[in-house]
Design a protein around this motif. Sequence first.
Motif, short mmCIF file in Angstrom:
data_model
loop_
_atom_site.label_atom_id
_atom_site.label_comp_id
_atom_site.label_asym_id
_atom_site.label_seq_id
_atom_site.Cartn_x
_atom_site.Cartn_y
_atom_site.Cartn_z
N CYS A 8 -3.07 -1.24 -11.15
CA CYS A 8 -2.16 -2.37 -10.96
C CYS A 8 -2.80 -3.43 -10.06
O CYS A 8 -3.38 -3.11 -9.02
N THR A 9 -2.69 -4.68 -10.47
CA THR A 9 -3.32 -5.79 -9.75
C THR A 9 -2.78 -5.90 -8.33
O THR A 9 -3.53 -6.11 -7.38
N SER A 10 -1.46 -5.74 -8.18
CA SER A 10 -0.86 -5.82 -6.84
C SER A 10 -1.43 -4.73 -5.93
O SER A 10 -1.65 -4.95 -4.74
N PHE A 11 -1.72 -3.55 -6.48
CA PHE A 11 -2.29 -2.45 -5.72
C PHE A 11 -3.65 -2.83 -5.15
O PHE A 11 -3.97 -2.51 -4.00
N LYS A 12 -4.46 -3.52 -5.92
CA LYS A 12 -5.79 -3.92 -5.46
C LYS A 12 -5.71 -4.75 -4.19
O LYS A 12 -6.47 -4.54 -3.24
N ALA A 13 -4.78 -5.69 -4.16
CA ALA A 13 -4.61 -6.52 -2.96
C ALA A 13 -4.02 -5.69 -1.82
O ALA A 13 -4.44 -5.83 -0.66
N GLU A 14 -3.08 -4.81 -2.14
CA GLU A 14 -2.43 -4.00 -1.10
C GLU A 14 -3.41 -3.04 -0.43
O GLU A 14 -3.30 -2.76 0.76
N VAL A 15 -4.40 -2.55 -1.18
CA VAL A 15 -5.42 -1.69 -0.59
C VAL A 15 -6.19 -2.47 0.47
O VAL A 15 -6.44 -1.97 1.57
N LEU A 16 -6.55 -3.70 0.16
CA LEU A 16 -7.29 -4.54 1.12
C LEU A 16 -6.45 -4.88 2.34
O LEU A 16 -6.98 -5.11 3.43
#
Length: 145
Positions: A8-16
């Motif tokens: 999920c694209t939102s997950f990628k940002a949330e990991v950062l």
Amino acid sequence: MAITQAMCTSFKAEVLLGVHDFRPDASATSDVFKLALYSAGAALSAGTTAYVTDSESVGTGYTAGGSALTNLGVTTGDSTGFLDFSDLTFSTVTVNAAGCLIYNSSQSNKAVCVLDFGGNKSSSSGTFTIQFPTAASSTAIIRIS
């Protein structure tokens, strides 16, 4: 509608941003990650941002929201960081599913990834198992390279 396998694209940002805590389950601060099953009519993709009930599988013995995953921890290898979950078994269930969503129930049910089973899978008063691939730099379900 379709289930499209993706991180999920939102997950990628949330990991950062440090939203998700992937410390092993033995850690007192680890987030709880769950896996929910979905029918072929579900609309799940990279754009999914949170757990949804629309088109979630319904069946005897299956509880909405799915079940918690056992997080075995984060490892590195071949310049890749990856995560391992234990296989998940739904026991004595009658259910049909074409895919699933892994999400973080500790963080407002934020979506992690969508998995497409490549067709409808079912169980009739039996065991429905999600078998994760070998945790390695090229095969783990969640990996950053």
